[in-house]
Write an enzyme that holds these catalytic residues in place. Structure first.
Site: not given
Ligand code: PMP
Length: 319
Positions: A41, A64, A119, A121, A166, A198, A222
């Site tokens: 997403y 991304r 279904r 995997h 993501k 994070e 991410l």
């Molecule tokens: N890390 C994670 C796990 C996230 O879900 C997000 C939000 N998308 C971010 C970092 C920050 O990403 P962005 O600046 O693109 O929103």
């Protein structure tokens, strides 16, 4: 400014070629997004301005999206122009239905799953990805949250090691967000074996002695679209940036902690696990980055308005 009403109770969404009210959008239960969390997403802000709405840093969001798809072996169903047109179509539908008020900032949510199949995997052959787009109002942090900062808690990062994708498989992040909620905190800051990763849905930045420090881009986080943006903004503000592993002890001894995401922009963290961060109030680096962020928004909006004016005059000439 008076708060804009949240009228978008029934957004108009896009699903597999159709633009329909959210309540009419249906996905078969054998969609691999439902069965396996097999999809990705994106979330991009659409800032409102006099000339309409500008998808902020959209090229980066689309890049991304493309990377995430590639990493899980789904062919990108659209090129960038296609994605832009699709978002515009959904925004226009929501404006027409008055689900999106004029001047209301919005968020574009894009989801692509591998599609529907019996279904099993491993990837099935010959299926079409499921594509879903939803545009809803964006509620940025309020002035009090920016003025006072937010409280965070911390936890061990127990997610998988492909955090650079993501993925819609967000259970690890969901559990971390719930942990924050249960502890009256805004966000959970995660550490993997004593090293900062994070938040549950944000990147984390640390300030020590005027230097901004960020965990390196890797499979452990991410890479937020604000990651690259803040690199640029810190340079513009003359703030030194160090990209390196950050030990948990350094986070706890930081002068400032800042979190960033599409829906939070930049936000100061003034308490971590019940302890004040630095002086316990938002710091100078946060203030500089926040101001620079607002300038970047204004600059992109201006560019979009000029581009819009050019297109309009172009159309008139063609007529
Ligand atoms: N890390 C994670 C796990 C996230 O879900 C997000 C939000 N998308 C971010 C970092 C920050 O990403 P962005 O600046 O693109 O929103």
């Amino acid at each position: 400014m008076t708060a804009l009403p949240d009228v978008s109770l029934e957004p108009i969404v896009y699903l597999n070629g159709e633009v329909v009210p959210l309540s009419e959008a249906r996905v078969p239960v054998l969609d691999r997004g439902f069965i396996f969390g097999d999809g990705i997403y994106e979330v991009a802000p659409l800032y409102a301005h006099a000339g309409g709405r500008t998808a902020f840093r959209f090229e980066q969001h689309l890049a991304r999206l493309s990377r995430s798809l590639e990493k899980i072996g789904i062919a990108n169903p659209f090129n960038n122009a296609g994605w832009r047109a699709l978002i515009e179509r959904v925004v226009a539908a929501n404006e027409a239905e008055a689900d999106l008020a004029a001047g209301q900032d919005a968020i574009a949510y894009i989801q692509v799953t591998r599609g529907v199949a019996k279904r099993g995997h491993a990837f099935p052959a010959g299926i079409q990805p499921t594509v879903f787009v939803m545009v809803t109002p964006l509620h940025l942090p309020n002035a009090a949250q920016r003025a006072e900062g937010v409280r965070c808690v911390s936890a061990e990062d127990r997610r998988w090691l492909n955090c650079d994708i993501k993925s819609v498989s967000l259970l690890g992040n969901v559990l971390m967000a719930q942990y924050a909620a249960e502890n009256g905190a805004f966000e959970t800051i995660q550490f993997r074996e004593g090293v900062l990763t994070e938040g549950s849905s944000s990147n984390v930045w640390v300030v020590k002695g005027g230097v901004l420090i960020a965990p390196p881009r890797s499979h452990k986080i991410l890479e937020g679209i604000r990651y690259g943006l803040i690199e640029e903004l810190s340079a513009e503000c003359g703030i030194r940036l160090e990209v390196r592993e950050i030990a948990e002890a350094e986070v706890r001894a930081a002068d400032e902690i800042i979190i960033s995401s599409a829906t939070k922009e930049v936000l100061p963290v003034t308490q971590l696990d019940g302890q004040p961060v630095g002086a316990g109030k938002p710091g100078a680096v946060f203030a500089a980055l926040y101001a620079a962020y607002q300038r970047a928004k204004a600059t992109e909006a201006q560019g979009a308005q000029q581009q819009g004016a050019k297109n309009e005059s172009g159309e008139r000439i063609t007529d």
